[in-house]
Scaffold this active site. Structure first.
Site, PDB file in Angstrom:
ATOM      1  N   CYS A 193     -57.644  41.323 -73.154  1.00 35.04           N
ATOM      2  CA  CYS A 193     -56.492  40.416 -73.051  1.00 35.04           C
ATOM      3  C   CYS A 193     -56.990  39.056 -72.574  1.00 35.04           C
ATOM      4  O   CYS A 193     -56.365  38.415 -71.745  1.00 35.04           O
ATOM      5  CB  CYS A 193     -55.430  40.996 -72.126  1.00 35.04           C
ATOM      6  SG  CYS A 193     -55.973  41.195 -70.437  1.00 35.04           S
ATOM      7  N   ASP A 229     -67.638  56.886 -64.212  1.00 31.56           N
ATOM      8  CA  ASP A 229     -68.215  55.709 -64.845  1.00 31.56           C
ATOM      9  C   ASP A 229     -68.580  56.064 -66.290  1.00 31.56           C
ATOM     10  O   ASP A 229     -69.004  57.200 -66.568  1.00 31.56           O
ATOM     11  CB  ASP A 229     -69.464  55.274 -64.066  1.00 31.56           C
ATOM     12  CG  ASP A 229     -70.027  53.996 -64.652  1.00 31.56           C
ATOM     13  OD1 ASP A 229     -69.445  52.929 -64.400  1.00 31.56           O
ATOM     14  OD2 ASP A 229     -71.019  54.059 -65.412  1.00 31.56           O
ATOM     15  N   ALA A 242     -58.375  53.562 -68.938  1.00 34.46           N
ATOM     16  CA  ALA A 242     -57.029  53.987 -69.324  1.00 34.46           C
ATOM     17  C   ALA A 242     -55.866  53.475 -68.474  1.00 34.46           C
ATOM     18  O   ALA A 242     -54.752  53.372 -68.991  1.00 34.46           O
ATOM     19  CB  ALA A 242     -56.971  55.514 -69.365  1.00 34.46           C
ATOM     20  N   ALA A 243     -56.065  53.214 -67.182  1.00 32.56           N
ATOM     21  CA  ALA A 243     -54.908  52.898 -66.330  1.00 32.56           C
ATOM     22  C   ALA A 243     -54.327  51.511 -66.656  1.00 32.56           C
ATOM     23  O   ALA A 243     -55.090  50.597 -66.943  1.00 32.56           O
ATOM     24  CB  ALA A 243     -55.312  52.936 -64.852  1.00 32.56           C
ATOM     25  N   PRO A 244     -53.009  51.349 -66.646  1.00 31.59           N
ATOM     26  CA  PRO A 244     -51.973  52.339 -66.278  1.00 31.59           C
ATOM     27  C   PRO A 244     -51.574  53.298 -67.398  1.00 31.59           C
ATOM     28  O   PRO A 244     -50.742  54.173 -67.173  1.00 31.59           O
ATOM     29  CB  PRO A 244     -50.783  51.467 -65.865  1.00 31.59           C
ATOM     30  CG  PRO A 244     -50.970  50.196 -66.644  1.00 31.59           C
ATOM     31  CD  PRO A 244     -52.455  49.996 -66.803  1.00 31.59           C
ATOM     32  N   GLY A 245     -52.105  53.150 -68.621  1.00 35.14           N
ATOM     33  CA  GLY A 245     -51.855  54.189 -69.612  1.00 35.14           C
ATOM     34  C   GLY A 245     -51.261  53.756 -70.949  1.00 35.14           C
ATOM     35  O   GLY A 245     -51.046  54.587 -71.833  1.00 35.14           O
ATOM     36  N   GLY A 246     -51.009  52.460 -71.120  1.00 30.55           N
ATOM     37  CA  GLY A 246     -50.313  51.995 -72.332  1.00 30.55           C
ATOM     38  C   GLY A 246     -51.005  52.385 -73.636  1.00 30.55           C
ATOM     39  O   GLY A 246     -50.367  52.900 -74.567  1.00 30.55           O
TER      40      GLY A 246
HETATM   41  C1  LIG Z   1     -57.226  46.170 -69.396  1.00 27.65           C
HETATM   42  S1  LIG Z   1     -57.201  47.387 -68.202  1.00 27.65           S
HETATM   43  C2  LIG Z   1     -56.734  48.823 -69.104  1.00 27.65           C
HETATM   44  C3  LIG Z   1     -55.283  48.892 -69.467  1.00 27.65           C
HETATM   45  C4  LIG Z   1     -54.919  50.213 -70.110  1.00 27.65           C
HETATM   46  N1  LIG Z   1     -55.794  50.547 -71.209  1.00 27.65           N
HETATM   47  C5  LIG Z   1     -53.502  50.223 -70.616  1.00 27.65           C
HETATM   48  O1  LIG Z   1     -53.275  50.041 -71.803  1.00 27.65           O
HETATM   49  O2  LIG Z   1     -52.604  50.439 -69.802  1.00 27.65           O
HETATM   50  C6  LIG Z   1     -58.897  47.690 -67.923  1.00 27.65           C
HETATM   51  C7  LIG Z   1     -59.187  48.911 -67.093  1.00 27.65           C
HETATM   52  O3  LIG Z   1     -60.610  49.059 -66.979  1.00 27.65           O
HETATM   53  C8  LIG Z   1     -60.903  49.546 -65.692  1.00 27.65           C
HETATM   54  N2  LIG Z   1     -62.301  49.243 -65.348  1.00 27.65           N
HETATM   55  C9  LIG Z   1     -62.777  48.377 -64.428  1.00 27.65           C
HETATM   56  N3  LIG Z   1     -64.120  48.427 -64.372  1.00 27.65           N
HETATM   57  C10 LIG Z   1     -64.509  49.338 -65.267  1.00 27.65           C
HETATM   58  C11 LIG Z   1     -65.765  49.854 -65.659  1.00 27.65           C
HETATM   59  N4  LIG Z   1     -66.900  49.415 -65.117  1.00 27.65           N
HETATM   60  N5  LIG Z   1     -65.786  50.839 -66.600  1.00 27.65           N
HETATM   61  C12 LIG Z   1     -64.647  51.264 -67.169  1.00 27.65           C
HETATM   62  N6  LIG Z   1     -63.419  50.803 -66.842  1.00 27.65           N
HETATM   63  C13 LIG Z   1     -63.354  49.862 -65.898  1.00 27.65           C
HETATM   64  C14 LIG Z   1     -59.900  48.862 -64.805  1.00 27.65           C
HETATM   65  O4  LIG Z   1     -59.735  49.582 -63.625  1.00 27.65           O
HETATM   66  C15 LIG Z   1     -58.653  48.855 -65.674  1.00 27.65           C
HETATM   67  O5  LIG Z   1     -57.863  49.975 -65.408  1.00 27.65           O
END
Ligand SMILES: C[S@@+](CC[C@H](N)C(=O)[O-])C[C@H]1O[C@@H](n2cnc3c(N)ncnc32)[C@H](O)[C@@H]1O
Length: 314
Positions: free
Chosen positions: A233, A162, A113-117
């Site tokens: 992305c 996780d 989810a981070a940063p939340g978009g």
């Molecule tokens: C593309 S970003 C998400 C952007 C977010 N959905 C948004 O719209 O703002 C991918 C996210 O997956 C997290 N991530 C990294 N490894 C992961 C894992 N093993 N399982 C789940 N999430 C993971 C990252 O920390 C990151 O925040």
């Protein structure tokens, strides 16, 4: 223009048969151009926009504005007051598959989810009874919580686990699960940012394996008749179409759903209905998106939030 790497040339060649399209794609990455900034209105839109707004695309929801180049919405006082969330238009493209869902979605679970978009987009588009936003990386929780708080995204809660933890705890519970997967981030280049090693096959394979693990765990928490969205992305087929093909073979209860407003973005690399935006289209740095439906019949299982260490609740 900077010289494209051999790995980039190879990717361009795999993605496009047409040499003009290959050249445009390569140019968008080695000579990045700015994209119009974009906002999601979390509160009601003001009657008179404080920003110069671009003509909306046909599929753009009314709660999104694409702003003229040069606008700096993050610096406007309304931003701090939580009126809107700033994001890339590629993210709007990816999340727009949600606009095709026309059934109630009481529980939304955002796995990455981070940063939340995407959490903010799903909350605005679908008005769930509860949004659960999970972020596994502890250092990224602060920005997620502060964005959800600032934009008054409620009812929502934030968790930090996780994806494997949810398989039993939340089995078949969520009407919508979002997987905006961590990826090699190749589209960062089209924004003028760095993504070292993003075209290297070792990085791509490692990322694809992680994506398969996350999407497999996520698929198991989707309720019967619920939805699963997969987005990245990045451009490489291993992290996109091939993850979808793998999911459908492994979990045959899922079907990919056609999203009619994105038909012109259909990926030409597969017959599965999934969609790509490329940087040379001029709207955003690039995204891949697909909407799956769990065709099993039955009721959603109830969740017990007490089982989960909720970090923040609104
Ligand atoms: C593309 S970003 C998400 C952007 C977010 N959905 C948004 O719209 O703002 C991918 C996210 O997956 C997290 N991530 C990294 N490894 C992961 C894992 N093993 N399982 C789940 N999430 C993971 C990252 O920390 C990151 O925040």
């Amino acid at each position: 223009m900077e010289k494209p790497s051999n790995l980039l040339l190879k990717v361009a060649h795999r993605l496009f048969d047409d040499t003009d399209e290959q050249a445009k794609f390569i140019a968008a990455l080695v000579n990045p151009q700015p994209f119009a900034p974009c906002i999601i209105w979390c509160q009601d839109k003001l009657e008179v926009s404080p920003f110069a707004v671009e003509t909306p695309t046909l599929w753009q929801p009314e709660f999104v504005d694409r702003l003229s180049l040069g606008e700096k919405p993050g610096q406007h006082p309304l931003h701090q007051q939580g009126y809107f969330y700033c994001l890339d238009f590629s993210s709007v493209f990816a999340a727009s598959v949600l606009l095709t869902i026309n059934q109630p979605v009481p529980l939304v679970f955002d796995m990455c989810a981070a940063p939340g978009g995407k959490s903010v987009f799903a909350w605005k588009a679908l008005k769930p009874d509860l949004l659960i936003s999970n972020e596994v990386i502890g250092k990224r929780l602060g920005m997620l919580i502060s964005n959800l708080k600032r934009c008054h995204i409620q009812p929502s809660c934030v968790v930090n686990r996780d994806s494997s933890i949810f398989v039993e705890m939340f089995a078949e519970s969520s009407n919508l699960v979002l997987v905006d997967a961590p990826c090699t981030g190749q589209s960062l280049l089209a924004k003028g940012e760095k993504a070292p090693g993003c075209f290297h096959h070792t990085a791509i394979n490692k990322s694809a394996n992680r994506q398969k693990r996350i999407i497999a765990n996520s698929a198991q928490i989707v309720a019967p008749q619920g939805y699963l969205v997969y987005m990245t992305c990045t451009y490489s087929p291993e992290e996109n179409e091939q993850v979808c093909e793998w999911l459908l073979a492994r979990f045959p209860q899922f079907q990919a759903v056609e999203v009619s407003h994105l038909s012109k973005y259909q990926s030409h690399l597969t017959s599965i209905p999934c969609y790509r935006m490329f940087p040379q289209d001029g709207l955003g740095a690039g995204a891949f998106t697909v909407l799956f439906k769990n065709m099993n019949e039955g009721d959603a299982k109830q969740i017990n939030l007490n089982n989960l260490a909720v970090i923040h609740q609104m």
